[in-house]
Design an enzyme around this catalytic site. Structure first.
Site, PDB file in Angstrom:
ATOM      1  N   CYS A 145       0.855  -1.184   0.000  1.00  0.00           N
ATOM      2  CA  CYS A 145       0.000   0.000   0.000  1.00  0.00           C
ATOM      3  C   CYS A 145       0.892   1.234   0.000  1.00  0.00           C
ATOM      4  CB  CYS A 145      -0.893   0.052   1.238  1.00  0.00           C
ATOM      5  SG  CYS A 145      -1.340  -1.542   1.944  1.00  0.00           S
ATOM      6  N   GLU A 207      -7.690   9.246   1.291  1.00  0.00           N
ATOM      7  CA  GLU A 207      -7.145   8.811   0.013  1.00  0.00           C
ATOM      8  C   GLU A 207      -8.240   8.363  -0.947  1.00  0.00           C
ATOM      9  OE1 GLU A 207      -3.034   6.675   1.557  1.00  0.00           O
ATOM     10  OE2 GLU A 207      -4.801   5.416   1.217  1.00  0.00           O
TER      11      GLU A 207
END
Length: 286
Positions: A145, A207
């Protein structure tokens, strides 16, 4: 670099609790988390000056970072891509500023990605984030990630090629997967989610996260500053991990929990037919 010998410690004994560990750096049939031995840091802390970059929100808050891991502090200077709620680029700012809750609450939003890598046995590679990580340390999560950076190669948006290049870069940086083993063309872009979560009172995430799939056997040589442990898991082993997280026995990253609970198992059941789930128009608001 880590040594040739990787070992399975107590992480998975407490987490999933079965199967046999193996030695070496090659991908294998792992069903326990291999513990990664931290290496001493020998670098220097780079400056965090970002003069000349967009400041369209407010004056950025000052935060004491002297107590944080020096190698992770270096990464706070990376320039992330600022976006609006429809994923249109509107500027750039440091990783540090993008992850401060004070800025997130004022609307600072950046582009990110989450990689899910499956081996040829259709097992999913998970990692446990190192305790040195600034956000969500020690949490179990998907393969990799991170964020595309504000440079020409990773800003390119056609077929999300910039994001896929960034994913290739971070698979190498975190897991030691050689660049030639996973090309951007082998990384499938499925869809996007928008989520927001706090790690602690100072740091958090806001995000639009590109969900990326890879199906390949790979060489692993993880960076202990990034990854505490890692493991290939079956569906049932992941379900057991989720049950343990629900009981509070382990911690998961919020984006991983959202993706698993909302999408992952139906995608996993159809790895040979993923095209039916590809949606590059919608941003799932979580």
């Amino acid at each position: 670099m880590i040594g040739q010998s990787l070992w399975c410690g107590q992480a998975l004994t407490r987490t999933i609790g079965r199967a046999v560990w193996r030695r070496g750096q090659r991908e294998g049939r792992v069903a326990r988390f291999a513990q990664i031995e931290p290496a001493p840091y020998t670098g220097s802390v780079c400056g965090l000056s970002v003069l000349g970059h967009l400041r369209h929100f407010v004056t950025m808050p000052e935060v004491n970072i002297n107590h944080l891991d020096k190698q992770q502090v270096q990464l706070l200077a990376e320039m992330c891509i600022l976006i609006d709620e429809n994923d249109n680029k509107i500027g750039a700012d440091t990783k540090k500023n993008c992850h401060l809750n004070e800025n997130i609450e004022k609307g600072l939003l950046h582009r990110a990605f989450s990689v899910f890598l499956f081996n040829t046995e259709n097992k999913l590679l998970l990692q446990q984030r190192s305790d040195a990580k600034i956000t969500f340390p020690g949490c179990f999560t998907n393969t990799c990630c991170s964020h595309p950076l504000n440079n020409p190669g990773e800003l390119e948006e056609n077929e999300a090629i910039g994001v896929r290049r960034a994913a290739q870069r971070r698979l190498k940086a975190e897991l030691g997967i050689p660049l030639e083993e996973v090309s951007p063309a082998e990384i499938d872009y499925i869809t996007r989610i928008h989520y927001k979560a706090q790690s602690d009172s100072i740091w958090g995430e806001n995000e639009i996260d590109y969900i990326l799939f890879v199906r390949k056997n790979v060489t692993l040589n993880p960076d202990p500053n990034e990854i505490k442990s890692y493991c290939y898991v079956s569906k049932e082993e992941l379900r057991e991990l989720m049950r343990k997280a629900a009981r509070g026995d382990v911690k998961l990253t919020p984006w991983f929990k959202i993706i698993v609970e909302t999408f992952l198992f139906k995608w996993w059941d159809n790895l040979n037919h993923l095209s039916q789930f590809i949606d590059h128009e919608k941003i799932h608001r979580m």
